[in-house]
Scaffold this motif. Structure first.
Motif, mmCIF file in Angstrom:
data_model
loop_
_atom_site.group_PDB
_atom_site.id
_atom_site.type_symbol
_atom_site.label_atom_id
_atom_site.label_comp_id
_atom_site.label_asym_id
_atom_site.label_seq_id
_atom_site.Cartn_x
_atom_site.Cartn_y
_atom_site.Cartn_z
ATOM 1 N N ARG A 1 0.830 -1.198 0.000
ATOM 2 C CA ARG A 1 0.000 0.000 0.000
ATOM 3 C C ARG A 1 0.872 1.258 0.000
ATOM 4 N NH1 ARG A 1 -3.116 -2.449 4.117
ATOM 5 N NH2 ARG A 1 -3.050 -0.644 5.517
ATOM 6 N N LEU A 2 1.937 1.223 0.763
ATOM 7 C CA LEU A 2 2.813 2.391 0.834
ATOM 8 C C LEU A 2 3.584 2.599 -0.469
ATOM 9 C CD1 LEU A 2 4.238 1.929 4.442
ATOM 10 C CD2 LEU A 2 2.529 3.596 3.698
ATOM 11 N N ALA A 3 3.791 1.542 -1.235
ATOM 12 C CA ALA A 3 4.524 1.662 -2.499
ATOM 13 C C ALA A 3 3.797 2.512 -3.520
ATOM 14 C CB ALA A 3 4.795 0.273 -3.080
ATOM 15 N N VAL A 4 2.488 2.669 -3.352
ATOM 16 C CA VAL A 4 1.711 3.506 -4.278
ATOM 17 C C VAL A 4 1.179 4.743 -3.553
ATOM 18 C CG1 VAL A 4 1.105 1.616 -5.816
ATOM 19 C CG2 VAL A 4 -0.347 2.087 -3.827
ATOM 20 N N ASP A 5 1.815 5.108 -2.432
ATOM 21 C CA ASP A 5 1.392 6.283 -1.668
ATOM 22 C C ASP A 5 1.535 7.539 -2.524
ATOM 23 O OD1 ASP A 5 1.045 6.953 1.550
ATOM 24 O OD2 ASP A 5 1.916 8.616 0.411
ATOM 25 N N PRO A 6 0.634 8.479 -2.405
ATOM 26 C CA PRO A 6 0.747 9.699 -3.213
ATOM 27 C C PRO A 6 1.938 10.578 -2.852
ATOM 28 C CG PRO A 6 -1.086 9.859 -1.657
ATOM 29 C CD PRO A 6 -0.621 8.439 -1.621
ATOM 30 N N SER A 7 2.522 10.374 -1.667
ATOM 31 C CA SER A 7 3.652 11.203 -1.242
ATOM 32 C C SER A 7 4.971 10.579 -1.692
ATOM 33 C CB SER A 7 3.668 11.349 0.279
ATOM 34 O OG SER A 7 4.885 11.911 0.715
ATOM 35 N N PRO A 8 5.784 11.291 -2.499
ATOM 36 C CA PRO A 8 7.084 10.747 -2.902
ATOM 37 C C PRO A 8 8.002 10.457 -1.716
ATOM 38 C CG PRO A 8 6.504 12.641 -4.254
ATOM 39 C CD PRO A 8 5.511 12.587 -3.138
ATOM 40 N N GLY A 9 7.906 11.259 -0.652
ATOM 41 C CA GLY A 9 8.747 11.023 0.511
ATOM 42 C C GLY A 9 8.456 9.691 1.168
ATOM 43 N N VAL A 10 7.190 9.334 1.251
ATOM 44 C CA VAL A 10 6.806 8.037 1.812
ATOM 45 C C VAL A 10 7.381 6.911 0.961
ATOM 46 C CG1 VAL A 10 4.863 6.509 2.323
ATOM 47 C CG2 VAL A 10 4.707 8.957 2.865
ATOM 48 N N ARG A 11 7.201 7.029 -0.349
ATOM 49 C CA ARG A 11 7.696 5.975 -1.243
ATOM 50 C C ARG A 11 9.219 5.892 -1.205
ATOM 51 N NH1 ARG A 11 4.503 8.831 -4.831
ATOM 52 N NH2 ARG A 11 6.198 9.031 -6.360
ATOM 53 N N ALA A 12 9.901 7.038 -1.072
ATOM 54 C CA ALA A 12 11.366 7.038 -1.047
ATOM 55 C C ALA A 12 11.887 6.346 0.204
ATOM 56 C CB ALA A 12 11.888 8.470 -1.127
ATOM 57 N N ASP A 13 11.266 6.602 1.354
ATOM 58 C CA ASP A 13 11.709 5.921 2.576
ATOM 59 C C ASP A 13 11.434 4.430 2.495
ATOM 60 O OD1 ASP A 13 12.755 8.139 3.817
ATOM 61 O OD2 ASP A 13 11.770 7.700 5.731
ATOM 62 N N LEU A 14 10.308 4.067 1.929
ATOM 63 C CA LEU A 14 10.003 2.644 1.748
ATOM 64 C C LEU A 14 11.015 2.006 0.811
ATOM 65 C CD1 LEU A 14 7.923 0.295 2.220
ATOM 66 C CD2 LEU A 14 6.905 1.011 0.045
ATOM 67 N N ALA A 15 11.413 2.726 -0.237
ATOM 68 C CA ALA A 15 12.323 2.170 -1.235
ATOM 69 C C ALA A 15 13.654 1.756 -0.625
ATOM 70 C CB ALA A 15 12.552 3.189 -2.355
ATOM 71 N N GLY A 16 14.126 2.497 0.358
ATOM 72 C CA GLY A 16 15.395 2.163 0.985
ATOM 73 C C GLY A 16 15.271 1.203 2.144
ATOM 74 N N ASN A 17 14.061 0.767 2.472
ATOM 75 C CA ASN A 17 13.823 -0.097 3.627
ATOM 76 C C ASN A 17 14.251 -1.527 3.304
ATOM 77 O OD1 ASN A 17 12.779 -1.580 5.777
ATOM 78 N ND2 ASN A 17 10.972 -0.273 5.963
#
Length: 505
Positions: free
Chosen positions: A267-283
């Protein structure tokens, strides 16, 4: 004169006898520099505190002062530092509890191992900031008690305490099972509803811009949830529901947690906020399947986060290298690559990929040398600081690629003195290379003299021990005080000049 004494105070070659003399005449700034010396004796530390009491905290932190040297009534900073390092006398707490400075009682509240009666007094301190600091560092049992505190700021601090019981942290997230908070820092000062303006005219106001209270202490509750989301002790079941929370800041903190279930990550991978997706990407918690799905994200920060994820598949990383501004850095996945993978990366047809592996400093000689001969300047620039490269190879890099690689070549630990001197004469000049030469342990006088003419490289060259002693002494009168101070810190400064500087003070 003062800047010369600052430099001299930092000079690693300053004899102990001259350190003693400098302590005896030191002003506050010089005393601060002396306190950072690695060779201070215990006796010198005590003398330095007697000269300038403001050095006590630093000296206590470095372990140069002991409990026997410190009176908590006259040197509270040193006492608090020793207590924080578990090297002080816990009984000091009873003295420090009476300190009128709130910041000192806050520091005391952050210390562990205090007598129980002192902890009780801190928990009832009239300033809520002291109680909040105690809540952030206290034991599980007391954290559970303070989670029910009527002030929301104390509860926020409990949410950041990694020793707090998981069920308590879960209750703070949901609010269930806890009595409502009665106050927060906002309604302590203002009638509600109130939103703190970004341009506050009051000079004594500690509220953050945008903090608000409508009677529910909303901004403090929000920060409390942020703290709990960042707290690894908060149980997973208490945080997963925030994946759909209206606050992007809360979703952002959730995206960095290492315990994310796959469905929440999705769900977070398609979050509208780029910051959320960027933090998830490095997790590191996300798997290869989700990494592949996110590799086409339009946001560069998201793709950069994926590139820095230690579990990114190499084929995905190769794709990202061509579409993302990653920068000159050794990525975790590249650092962990096997010998076969290193060879594969080094032979990639994409120079962006070869540049990534060239950042490693443990490459086999044959791969290192092949990358040094690469036709692409950015690959050569990345591998240029690699140890083991020959003088001929380094010179060939400069001949082929010029200014694009000169600074990187100058940073090579095996660069010869003659090469370093030649690099300072490169046309056109490369100022970043001059700074690298000025720092280089193998630089000799000819190269350093050339660096002195540069405004940024000059102070670096002035403290290099390879400078001739007459030049160092002359630099003490340089019109640039940074150069003069660096010359005073030069370990090759003649002893007689050191003595004269102290005597002139």
């Amino acid at each position: 004169m003062h800047h010369l004494l600052y430099g001299l105070a930092a000079n690693v070659a300053l004899p102990s006898a001259l350190v003693d003399r400098l302590i005896a005449v030191a002003d506050a700034e010089t005393a601060g520099v002396l306190a950072g010396r690695q060779d201070l004796t215990h006796e010198q530390a005590v003398a330095l505190v007697a000269r300038d009491a403001d050095t006590d905290q630093q000296l206590a932190y470095e372990g140069l002062l002991t409990a026997a040297d410190v009176d908590p009534a006259t040197h509270p900073d040193a006492a608090l530092t020793l207590l924080d390092r578990r090297a002080g006398n816990p009984e000091w707490a009873r003295v420090l509890l009476k300190d009128p400075l709130v910041r000192n009682r806050e520091r005391l509240a952050a210390c562990t191992g205090l007598p129980s009666d002192a902890v009780e007094t801190l928990a009832a301190d009239p300033d809520v900031r002291v109680v909040a600091e105690l809540a952030m560092w206290t034991t599980p049992d007391r954290a559970a008690v303070l989670a029910r505190h009527p002030h929301a700021e104390v509860r926020r601090a409990v949410a950041a305490n990694e020793a707090a019981p998981p069920d308590v942290l879960a209750a703070l997230m949901s609010g269930e099972g806890l009595p409502p908070a009665r106050w927060c820092l906002v309604c302590d000062w203002e009638e509600t509803p109130f939103v703190h303006p970004s341009e506050c005219p009051r000079r004594d106001c500690d509220l953050r811009p945008g903090e608000s209270c409508d009677g529910s202490h909303d901004s403090t509750v929000h920060r409390m949830r942020q703290q709990a989301l960042r707290n690894p002790a908060t149980p997973t079941h208490a945080v997963v529901g925030f994946a759909d929370h209206p606050s992007s800041l809360l979703r952002w903190d959730l995206a960095g947690r290492p315990d994310l279930p796959p469905e929440v990550s999705g769900r977070l991978a398609v979050d509208p906020s780029p910051g959320v997706r960027a933090d998830l990407a490095g997790n590191p918690a996300i798997g290869a399947t989700l990494i592949r799905a996110m590799a086409g994200d339009p946001d560069n920060d998201v793709r950069r986060g994926l590139a820095r994820n230690p579990h990114v598949p190499l084929d995905v990383l190769a794709h990202l290298a061509g579409t993302t501004r990653i920068g000159s850095t050794l990525l975790p996945r590249v650092a962990a690559a096997s010998p076969d993978e290193v060879e594969e990366l080094a032979q990639s047809p994409d120079p962006e990929v070869r540049m990534l592996v060239a950042q490693r400093r443990d490459l086999p000689p044959e791969i290192r040398d092949a990358l040094a001969a690469d036709p692409d300047a950015k690959v050569v620039k990345s591998v240029a600081p690699h140890p083991g490269l020959s003088d001929a190879t380094l010179r060939a890099m400069v001949d082929r690629h010029g200014v694009r690689v000169v600074a990187a070549v100058a940073a090579n630990p095996d660069a010869t003195p003659s090469l370093l001197a030649d690099l300072t004469r490169h046309e056109p000049p490369v100022r970043k290379a001059l700074r690298a030469v000025a720092r280089h342990p193998r630089a000799t006088a000819p190269a350093l003299l050339a660096c002195l003419a540069d405004r940024q490289a000059g102070p670096l060259a002035a403290c290099h021990p390879a400078l001739p002693q007459p030049v160092i002494a002359e630099l003490l009168t340089d019109t640039d005080p940074r150069v003069a101070e660096a010359a005073a810190a030069n370990p090759s400064l003649p002893l007689a000049v050191m003595s004269d500087l102290v005597a002139r003070r």
